[in-house]
Design a protein around this motif. Structure first.
Motif, PDB file in Angstrom:
ATOM      1  N   GLY A  12     -18.922  -3.143  15.152  1.00 32.59           N
ATOM      2  CA  GLY A  12     -20.027  -2.264  15.493  1.00 32.59           C
ATOM      3  C   GLY A  12     -19.828  -0.817  15.091  1.00 32.59           C
ATOM      4  N   ARG A  13     -18.957  -0.585  14.142  1.00 29.97           N
ATOM      5  CA  ARG A  13     -18.681   0.789  13.729  1.00 29.97           C
ATOM      6  C   ARG A  13     -19.695   1.241  12.675  1.00 29.97           C
ATOM      7  N   ALA A  14     -20.092   2.491  12.756  1.00 19.60           N
ATOM      8  CA  ALA A  14     -21.010   3.054  11.770  1.00 19.60           C
ATOM      9  C   ALA A  14     -20.274   3.298  10.457  1.00 19.60           C
ATOM     10  N   THR A  15     -21.002   3.214   9.355  1.00 17.57           N
ATOM     11  CA  THR A  15     -20.427   3.541   8.058  1.00 17.57           C
ATOM     12  C   THR A  15     -19.903   4.976   8.083  1.00 17.57           C
ATOM     13  N   GLY A  16     -18.690   5.147   7.616  1.00 16.16           N
ATOM     14  CA  GLY A  16     -18.090   6.477   7.635  1.00 16.16           C
ATOM     15  C   GLY A  16     -17.393   6.809   8.934  1.00 16.16           C
ATOM     16  N   ARG A 185     -15.842  -2.000  -0.757  1.00 16.78           N
ATOM     17  CA  ARG A 185     -17.095  -2.637  -0.350  1.00 16.78           C
ATOM     18  C   ARG A 185     -17.222  -4.041  -0.909  1.00 16.78           C
ATOM     19  N   PRO A 186     -16.973  -4.280  -2.222  1.00 17.36           N
ATOM     20  CA  PRO A 186     -17.011  -5.661  -2.712  1.00 17.36           C
ATOM     21  C   PRO A 186     -16.023  -6.579  -1.998  1.00 17.36           C
ATOM     22  N   LEU A 187     -14.858  -6.048  -1.634  1.00 23.66           N
ATOM     23  CA  LEU A 187     -13.881  -6.864  -0.908  1.00 23.66           C
ATOM     24  C   LEU A 187     -14.401  -7.232   0.483  1.00 23.66           C
ATOM     25  N   ALA A 188     -14.947  -6.256   1.184  1.00 20.43           N
ATOM     26  CA  ALA A 188     -15.467  -6.525   2.524  1.00 20.43           C
ATOM     27  C   ALA A 188     -16.613  -7.528   2.475  1.00 20.43           C
ATOM     28  N   ASP A 189     -17.512  -7.356   1.514  1.00 18.32           N
ATOM     29  CA  ASP A 189     -18.649  -8.267   1.405  1.00 18.32           C
ATOM     30  C   ASP A 189     -18.195  -9.660   0.977  1.00 18.32           C
ATOM     31  N   GLY A 190     -17.222  -9.718   0.059  1.00 19.46           N
ATOM     32  CA  GLY A 190     -16.779 -11.003  -0.458  1.00 19.46           C
ATOM     33  C   GLY A 190     -15.956 -11.811   0.514  1.00 19.46           C
ATOM     34  N   ILE A 191     -15.180 -11.128   1.343  1.00 19.56           N
ATOM     35  CA  ILE A 191     -14.299 -11.825   2.289  1.00 19.56           C
ATOM     36  C   ILE A 191     -14.984 -12.048   3.631  1.00 19.56           C
ATOM     37  N   GLY A 192     -15.785 -11.100   4.053  1.00 19.98           N
ATOM     38  CA  GLY A 192     -16.506 -11.254   5.304  1.00 19.98           C
ATOM     39  C   GLY A 192     -15.730 -10.870   6.544  1.00 19.98           C
ATOM     40  N   LEU A 212     -16.776   4.034   1.938  1.00 18.13           N
ATOM     41  CA  LEU A 212     -16.603   3.145   0.796  1.00 18.13           C
ATOM     42  C   LEU A 212     -16.420   1.681   1.191  1.00 18.13           C
ATOM     43  N   GLY A 213     -16.320   1.400   2.508  1.00 24.73           N
ATOM     44  CA  GLY A 213     -16.270   0.013   2.928  1.00 24.73           C
ATOM     45  C   GLY A 213     -15.141  -0.384   3.851  1.00 24.73           C
ATOM     46  N   ALA A 214     -14.218   0.523   4.137  1.00 27.94           N
ATOM     47  CA  ALA A 214     -13.111   0.192   5.035  1.00 27.94           C
ATOM     48  C   ALA A 214     -13.559   0.281   6.492  1.00 27.94           C
ATOM     49  N   THR A 215     -13.089  -0.665   7.295  1.00 30.90           N
ATOM     50  CA  THR A 215     -13.360  -0.641   8.735  1.00 30.90           C
ATOM     51  C   THR A 215     -12.244   0.053   9.493  1.00 30.90           C
TER      52      THR A 215
END
Length: 240
Positions: A12-16, A185-192, A212-215
Motif C-alpha cells: 500500500g505504499r505510494a509511488t516515490g 519497474r519492468p522487474l516489479a511488473d514481471g515478477i509481481g 522508478l519501481g522499488a518498494t
C-alpha cells in the motif's frame, strides 16, 4: 515486533515513498537509526562481518552472525530483517529456527553458491526457499536476492524468470541486486512482488528509486563504509 507489522510496511505504499531500511551493524548504530524514526531495520552481512573482523561472503561463523543479529533485534522496538547470505549451509528448518530465535522477523537469502560464486540453478534455489517457507509458515518475511546482474547478466529476463520461481516458492519480495534503476519497474511488473533496490552514494536517491519501481530500499554495507570514512576524517584531526 511482529512479522505482520513488517510485512504490512511493504504494501500500500505510494509511488516515490519506498520503505527505507537502514542497515545497522551493532546495537549503537541500530539505536541511532531507530531514534531517527525509521520503522524497521535490515542488518547487512557485509557490515556485521567487517565489525567482527571477518571478510564478507560466508566468512563469519554462523554462531557469531546470529549472535550479532540477536543483539540488534533485542535492543530495538522495531522489526529487524536479517541478511544471512546464502544460509550458511544450514538446513531450512534450522535456519528458520536460528533466525527466529535471534528475534528477526525477516530474512535475506541470496542465490549465489558461496563455494563457487556461481548462480544456483533457479529451481534448486526455489526449492530451498519453499522449504524455508514451509518451516517458517507466515512467521518470516522472505526476501529472495537475485544475483543475475551481479554475475554479468544485463537484461531483466533472467532476473524475472528467477523471480517468478521464487514468488511461486513463497518469497515475499525479491532483491535483484545491482539492477539498473530503469529496470526496476519492468522487474516489479514481471515478477509481481515488491522489489528491493540498493541505494548507492553515486546513484538515485531512495525516493527516486521508489519512483522508478522499488518498494523497499536497503544499503548493503554502504552506511558502515560511510561511517568509517567519517571516523577516518575524525582520526586524522586528532593530531592536527
Amino acid at each position: 515486533m511482529s512479522v505482520d507489522t513488517f510485512r504490512a510496511l511493504h504494501h500500500g505504499r505510494a509511488t516515490g515513498d519506498p520503505l527505507i531500511l537502514p542497515g545497522p551493524w551493532d546495537v549503537a548504530s541500530a539505536r541511532v537509526f531507530v531514534d531517527a524514526g525509521f520503522p524497521a531495520l535490515a542488518t547487512p552481512s557485509m557490515a556485521i562481518s567487517a565489525s567482527l573482523g571477518y571478510p564478507d561472503g560466508q566468512g563469519t561463523p554462523p554462531t557469531e552472525m546470529f549472535a550479532a543479529i540477536a543483539r540488534i533485534a533485542h535492543a530495538v522496538d522495531v522489526p529487524v530483517s536479517a541478511d544471512v547470505e546464502a544460509g550458511y549451509g544450514l538446513p531450512p528448518a534450522e535456519l528458520v529456527e536460528r533466525v527466529l530465535d535471534a528475534g528477526a522477523v525477516g530474512v535475506n537469502l541470496e542465490d549465489s553458491d558461496p563455494a563457487t560464486s556461481e548462480l544456483v540453478e533457479p529451481k534448486r534455489q526455489a526449492d530451498y526457499l519453499a522449504a524455508v517457507r514451509a518451516a517458517a509458515g507466515d512467521d518470516l518475511f522472505v526476501n529472495a536476492r537475485i544475483d543475475t546482474y551481479l554475475r554479468g547478466a544485463t537484461s531483466p529476463e533472467a532476473a524475472i524468470d528467477r523471480g517468478k520461481h521464487y514468488a511461486a516458492a513463497g518469497a515475499d519480495a525479491v532483491y535483484p541486486i545491482f539492477a539498473p534503476p530503469e529496470q526496476l519497474r519492468p522487474l516489479a511488473d514481471g515478477i509481481g512482488l515488491p522489489v528491493n533496490a540498493a541505494a548507492r552514494p553515486d546513484g538515485p536517491s531512495p525516493r527516486e528509486l521508489g519512483r522508478l519501481g522499488a518498494t523497499r530500499i536497503t544499503f548493503g554495507g554502504g552506511l558502515h563504509l560511510r561511517t568509517l570514512a567519517a571516523l577516518k576524517s575524525v582520526a586524522g584531526q586528532l593530531t592536527a
